[in-house]
Motif scaffolding. Structure first.
Motif, PDB file in Angstrom:
ATOM      1  N   TRP A  13      54.732  32.826 106.229  1.00  0.00           N
ATOM      2  CA  TRP A  13      54.600  33.555 104.956  1.00  0.00           C
ATOM      3  C   TRP A  13      53.245  33.260 104.320  1.00  0.00           C
ATOM      4  N   ILE A  14      52.854  31.995 104.286  1.00  0.00           N
ATOM      5  CA  ILE A  14      51.552  31.630 103.712  1.00  0.00           C
ATOM      6  C   ILE A  14      50.436  32.346 104.460  1.00  0.00           C
ATOM      7  N   HIS A  15      50.489  32.309 105.799  1.00  0.00           N
ATOM      8  CA  HIS A  15      49.443  32.960 106.587  1.00  0.00           C
ATOM      9  C   HIS A  15      49.472  34.481 106.461  1.00  0.00           C
ATOM     10  N   SER A  16      50.604  35.032 106.061  1.00  0.00           N
ATOM     11  CA  SER A  16      50.653  36.485 105.854  1.00  0.00           C
ATOM     12  C   SER A  16      49.778  36.911 104.685  1.00  0.00           C
ATOM     13  N   LEU A  17      49.377  35.960 103.875  1.00  0.00           N
ATOM     14  CA  LEU A  17      48.515  36.250 102.727  1.00  0.00           C
ATOM     15  C   LEU A  17      47.046  36.330 103.135  1.00  0.00           C
ATOM     16  N   VAL A  18      46.704  35.979 104.357  1.00  0.00           N
ATOM     17  CA  VAL A  18      45.313  35.992 104.838  1.00  0.00           C
ATOM     18  C   VAL A  18      44.617  37.328 104.608  1.00  0.00           C
ATOM     19  N   PRO A  19      45.266  38.465 104.886  1.00  0.00           N
ATOM     20  CA  PRO A  19      44.561  39.731 104.713  1.00  0.00           C
ATOM     21  C   PRO A  19      44.067  39.976 103.284  1.00  0.00           C
ATOM     22  N   LEU A  20      44.568  39.189 102.353  1.00  0.00           N
ATOM     23  CA  LEU A  20      44.128  39.363 100.967  1.00  0.00           C
ATOM     24  C   LEU A  20      42.708  38.857 100.764  1.00  0.00           C
ATOM     25  N   GLY A  21      42.225  38.010 101.664  1.00  0.00           N
ATOM     26  CA  GLY A  21      40.833  37.582 101.649  1.00  0.00           C
ATOM     27  C   GLY A  21      40.430  36.751 100.453  1.00  0.00           C
ATOM     28  N   ILE A  22      39.126  36.785 100.154  1.00  0.00           N
ATOM     29  CA  ILE A  22      38.541  36.010  99.069  1.00  0.00           C
ATOM     30  C   ILE A  22      38.449  36.900  97.841  1.00  0.00           C
ATOM     31  N   LYS A  23      38.938  36.392  96.723  1.00  0.00           N
ATOM     32  CA  LYS A  23      38.890  37.134  95.464  1.00  0.00           C
ATOM     33  C   LYS A  23      38.366  36.187  94.394  1.00  0.00           C
ATOM     34  N   PRO A  24      37.082  36.251  94.075  1.00  0.00           N
ATOM     35  CA  PRO A  24      36.544  35.337  93.067  1.00  0.00           C
ATOM     36  C   PRO A  24      37.265  35.485  91.733  1.00  0.00           C
ATOM     37  N   GLY A  25      37.376  34.377  91.036  1.00  0.00           N
ATOM     38  CA  GLY A  25      37.996  34.381  89.716  1.00  0.00           C
ATOM     39  C   GLY A  25      39.125  33.380  89.638  1.00  0.00           C
ATOM     40  N   LEU A  26      39.347  32.847  88.451  1.00  0.00           N
ATOM     41  CA  LEU A  26      40.400  31.864  88.238  1.00  0.00           C
ATOM     42  C   LEU A  26      41.615  32.448  87.526  1.00  0.00           C
ATOM     43  N   GLN A  27      41.601  33.748  87.240  1.00  0.00           N
ATOM     44  CA  GLN A  27      42.705  34.339  86.481  1.00  0.00           C
ATOM     45  C   GLN A  27      44.051  34.183  87.193  1.00  0.00           C
ATOM     46  N   ARG A  28      44.076  34.386  88.505  1.00  0.00           N
ATOM     47  CA  ARG A  28      45.338  34.265  89.234  1.00  0.00           C
ATOM     48  C   ARG A  28      45.836  32.822  89.209  1.00  0.00           C
ATOM     49  N   MET A  29      44.935  31.861  89.378  1.00  0.00           N
ATOM     50  CA  MET A  29      45.332  30.451  89.320  1.00  0.00           C
ATOM     51  C   MET A  29      45.816  30.085  87.914  1.00  0.00           C
ATOM     52  N   GLU A  30      45.124  30.559  86.891  1.00  0.00           N
ATOM     53  CA  GLU A  30      45.551  30.280  85.520  1.00  0.00           C
ATOM     54  C   GLU A  30      46.938  30.866  85.266  1.00  0.00           C
ATOM     55  N   TRP A  31      47.187  32.072  85.760  1.00  0.00           N
ATOM     56  CA  TRP A  31      48.484  32.723  85.608  1.00  0.00           C
ATOM     57  C   TRP A  31      49.572  31.891  86.286  1.00  0.00           C
ATOM     58  N   GLY A 151      31.787  26.874  94.518  1.00  0.00           N
ATOM     59  CA  GLY A 151      31.322  27.739  93.454  1.00  0.00           C
ATOM     60  C   GLY A 151      32.200  27.647  92.223  1.00  0.00           C
ATOM     61  N   ARG A 152      31.712  28.184  91.183  1.00  0.00           N
ATOM     62  CA  ARG A 152      32.349  28.114  89.870  1.00  0.00           C
ATOM     63  C   ARG A 152      33.741  28.721  89.860  1.00  0.00           C
ATOM     64  N   LEU A 153      33.989  29.727  90.693  1.00  0.00           N
ATOM     65  CA  LEU A 153      35.258  30.446  90.658  1.00  0.00           C
ATOM     66  C   LEU A 153      36.220  30.052  91.780  1.00  0.00           C
ATOM     67  N   ASP A 154      35.955  28.956  92.461  1.00  0.00           N
ATOM     68  CA  ASP A 154      36.842  28.462  93.509  1.00  0.00           C
ATOM     69  C   ASP A 154      38.184  28.072  92.893  1.00  0.00           C
ATOM     70  N   ALA A 155      39.268  28.357  93.578  1.00  0.00           N
ATOM     71  CA  ALA A 155      40.612  28.076  93.065  1.00  0.00           C
ATOM     72  C   ALA A 155      40.820  26.610  92.709  1.00  0.00           C
ATOM     73  N   THR A 156      40.125  25.705  93.399  1.00  0.00           N
ATOM     74  CA  THR A 156      40.301  24.276  93.110  1.00  0.00           C
ATOM     75  C   THR A 156      39.711  23.891  91.761  1.00  0.00           C
ATOM     76  N   ASN A 157      38.897  24.755  91.187  1.00  0.00           N
ATOM     77  CA  ASN A 157      38.291  24.454  89.884  1.00  0.00           C
ATOM     78  C   ASN A 157      39.274  24.595  88.728  1.00  0.00           C
ATOM     79  N   ILE A 158      40.526  24.802  89.021  1.00  0.00           N
ATOM     80  CA  ILE A 158      41.565  24.832  87.991  1.00  0.00           C
ATOM     81  C   ILE A 158      41.804  23.416  87.444  1.00  0.00           C
ATOM     82  N   VAL A 159      41.399  22.396  88.182  1.00  0.00           N
ATOM     83  CA  VAL A 159      41.647  21.006  87.777  1.00  0.00           C
ATOM     84  C   VAL A 159      40.522  20.466  86.900  1.00  0.00           C
ATOM     85  N   TYR A 160      40.841  19.365  86.223  1.00  0.00           N
ATOM     86  CA  TYR A 160      39.873  18.635  85.411  1.00  0.00           C
ATOM     87  C   TYR A 160      39.630  17.289  86.072  1.00  0.00           C
TER      88      TYR A 160
END
Length: 168
Positions: A13-31, A151-160
């Motif tokens: 299931w996790i790997h099925s998300l691969v086709p979604l590719g790279i999407k810059p931005g932290l909005q999805r992580m914040e959500w 980069g600034r919008l990497d998903a891991t940047n959700i942390v402090y």
């Protein structure tokens, strides 16, 4: 939606998300973090970024902290031999049954997020969220946290982070 039953089904299931590719931005992580009660806010991170040597640096820092007697999480990308190595605690990969449990917890949120203006999260965003849930549950003293593409919008940047390392 039927529940995921096996480790292989969870990974598929996790790997099925691969086709979604790279999407810059932290909005999805914040959500996602909002709906998961901000698991990242309860942890101390050592965030590793840079062009080369992130994985080696992260592994060395985690090992030093482990040898010093700390409970330590290690989040890396990619894995060496098996998927579960991406999310480690005290040198051990996330147990399969916990991975399945956490995937079943996050999957409905992934489906819900897909219907928002931001669209579905990427594979990396989902794995990052899973790692945060796992570490919040176990509360290691430190989490050594390797960035993705960076980069600034990497998903891991959700942390402090309490410490940030940039490799050459």
């Amino acid at each position: 939606m039927s529940a995921i039953q096996t480790v292989q089904d969870a990974i598929d299931w996790i790997h099925s998300l691969v086709p979604l590719g790279i999407k810059p931005g932290l909005q999805r992580m914040e959500w996602l973090m909002e709906r998961l009660d901000h698991p990242h806010r309860y942890l101390k991170f050592i965030h590793i970024a840079g062009t080369n040597g992130k994985g080696s640096t992260a592994a060395m820092i985690a090992r030093v902290l482990d040898e010093a007697g700390y409970d330590v999480g290690l989040y890396i990308s990619p894995y060496v031999e098996r998927f579960e190595e991406r999310i480690m605690l005290n040198g051990r990969p996330i147990p399969g049954e916990e991975l399945v449990e956490l995937v079943n917890r996050i999957k409905p949120l992934v489906d819900e997020l897909a219907e928002t203006e931001w669209g579905p999260p990427t594979e990396f965003e989902v794995i990052t969220a899973l790692a945060l849930l796992y570490y919040e549950r176990h509360r290691p003293y430190f989490v050594v946290w390797e960035t993705g593409l960076g980069g600034r919008l990497d998903a891991t940047n959700i942390v402090y982070p309490v410490v940030a390392v940039i490799t050459t």
